[in-house]
Design an enzyme around this catalytic site. Sequence first.
Site, PDB file in Angstrom:
ATOM      1  CG  ASP A  11      -0.174  -0.048   2.552  1.00  0.00           C
ATOM      2  OD1 ASP A  11      -0.774   0.357   3.578  1.00  0.00           O
ATOM      3  OD2 ASP A  11       1.010  -0.447   2.568  1.00  0.00           O
ATOM      4  CG  ASP A  16       4.077  -0.029   1.463  1.00  0.00           C
ATOM      5  OD1 ASP A  16       3.877   0.927   2.241  1.00  0.00           O
ATOM      6  OD2 ASP A  16       3.491  -1.115   1.559  1.00  0.00           O
ATOM      7  CG  ASN A  40       0.413   3.258   4.210  1.00  0.00           C
ATOM      8  OD1 ASN A  40       0.297   3.274   5.430  1.00  0.00           O
ATOM      9  ND2 ASN A  40       1.396   2.621   3.586  1.00  0.00           N
ATOM     10  CB  THR A 124       4.878  -4.090   2.421  1.00  0.00           C
ATOM     11  OG1 THR A 124       4.441  -3.592   1.129  1.00  0.00           O
ATOM     12  CG2 THR A 124       6.111  -4.954   2.249  1.00  0.00           C
ATOM     13  CG  PHE A 165      -1.879   1.002   9.649  1.00  0.00           C
ATOM     14  CD1 PHE A 165      -1.642   0.717   8.310  1.00  0.00           C
ATOM     15  CD2 PHE A 165      -2.917   1.878   9.962  1.00  0.00           C
ATOM     16  CE1 PHE A 165      -2.405   1.289   7.302  1.00  0.00           C
ATOM     17  CE2 PHE A 165      -3.691   2.462   8.956  1.00  0.00           C
ATOM     18  CZ  PHE A 165      -3.431   2.161   7.632  1.00  0.00           C
ATOM     19  CG  ASN A 166       0.453  -3.189   7.222  1.00  0.00           C
ATOM     20  OD1 ASN A 166      -0.039  -2.154   6.780  1.00  0.00           O
ATOM     21  ND2 ASN A 166       1.719  -3.514   7.027  1.00  0.00           N
ATOM     22  CG  HIS A 238       7.382  -0.103   9.878  1.00  0.00           C
ATOM     23  ND1 HIS A 238       7.583  -0.472  11.190  1.00  0.00           N
ATOM     24  CD2 HIS A 238       6.961   1.191   9.930  1.00  0.00           C
ATOM     25  CE1 HIS A 238       7.301   0.545  11.995  1.00  0.00           C
ATOM     26  NE2 HIS A 238       6.919   1.564  11.264  1.00  0.00           N
ATOM     27  CG  ASP A 239       6.083  -1.722   4.443  1.00  0.00           C
ATOM     28  OD1 ASP A 239       5.485  -0.771   3.920  1.00  0.00           O
ATOM     29  OD2 ASP A 239       5.604  -2.399   5.375  1.00  0.00           O
TER      30      ASP A 239
HETATM   31  O1  RIB Z   1       2.649  -0.270  10.759  1.00  0.00           O
HETATM   32  C1  RIB Z   1       3.519  -0.071   9.669  1.00  0.00           C
HETATM   33  C2  RIB Z   1       2.864  -0.467   8.392  1.00  0.00           C
HETATM   34  O2  RIB Z   1       1.739   0.373   8.163  1.00  0.00           O
HETATM   35  C3  RIB Z   1       3.771  -0.286   7.157  1.00  0.00           C
HETATM   36  O3  RIB Z   1       3.445  -1.258   6.204  1.00  0.00           O
HETATM   37  C4  RIB Z   1       3.389   1.076   6.645  1.00  0.00           C
HETATM   38  O4  RIB Z   1       3.568   1.205   5.225  1.00  0.00           O
HETATM   39  C5  RIB Z   1       1.921   1.102   6.957  1.00  0.00           C
HETATM   40  O5  RIB Z   1       1.247   0.425   5.920  1.00  0.00           O
HETATM   41 CA    CA Z   2       2.888  -0.615   3.946  1.00  0.00          CA
END
Ligand code: RIB
Ligand code: CA
Length: 314
Positions: A11, A16, A40, A124, A165-166, A238-239
Amino acid sequence: MKKIPIILDGDPGHDDAIAWVLAAASPELDIRAITSSCGNQTIEKTTYNAQRICTLLHLCVPVAKGRVRPLVSEPMNAPSVHGESGLDGPILPEPDFDLEEMDAVTLMEKIIRKSDEPITIVSTGPLTNVAALLLAHPELKSKIAHISFMGGGVQYGNWTPAAEFNILVDPEAADVVFRSGIPITMAGLDVTEKALIFPEDFERIRTLDNPVAAIVAEWLEFFYLFHRNLGYKGAPLHDAVAVAVLVKPELMESQELFVQVETIGDFCKGATVADFRSILKVSPNAKVLMGIDRQGFVDLLVERIAKYGKERRT
Ligand code: RIB
Ligand code: CA
């Protein structure tokens, strides 16, 4: 070297985008397709961003638009982190190719079915597309070698105290993935919050002096703005960890754990709950990344981003 055939699902989203920059510059990987997910930003925006990233990288692979909304939950986005476009900051090229006519799940199915070797899915964003694929085509599970995804956290969340979040965007989808029986690597907050890119690392990337490096440095600057205000010393990339673990697994520390996803609840919806003490006496269903060689991770990023100055991607 035998390449790992992968599908990138995400996203974009700054992290990403950098994960895809790393993947496209890694000879260990063979990108077969890219699919956008709603997280996102709206699916329209993340799909447009996916096209712009591929255009920037001269990455010629099929790109398809993902599901418009999570399997069950109401959509939620993160403009506070990634901006209104989902990829605010540097000006990017307009897409120089059309999306596939088919949707993301159909493209995933086509690529996996026709491949003569099992495919690894690198997700991701929310796991909506991946779960929809597994629900629609369970017979393809044997042709999915591995799912490496950024999501969750077995100690804490980042969008609620319990949820990352994801996973929170689509907990039902995450539940389908964790129950799938497919080998999964979870790059959760436990490892990604240690995958910090410091401002001095931004400069290392900027001095690589190629157009992609310049854009990545600006993406990092933008992504760091949100995190600096929360007291982070760097941008948690993160990703990119979900890609790096395929390219250089020796950078990671992990634990094999049985993980369940909370899909209901006032306080813990979206939590990824790990059975550290094997209380349930169930075999592990995930390799959970818990640590990273941060310097080695940054060095890998720098080494791979430098390649954009030397060779035009076809
Ligand atoms: O929590 C981090 C994730 O949430 C990452 O994938 C970032 O791109 C958002 O999507
Ligand atoms: Ca992401």
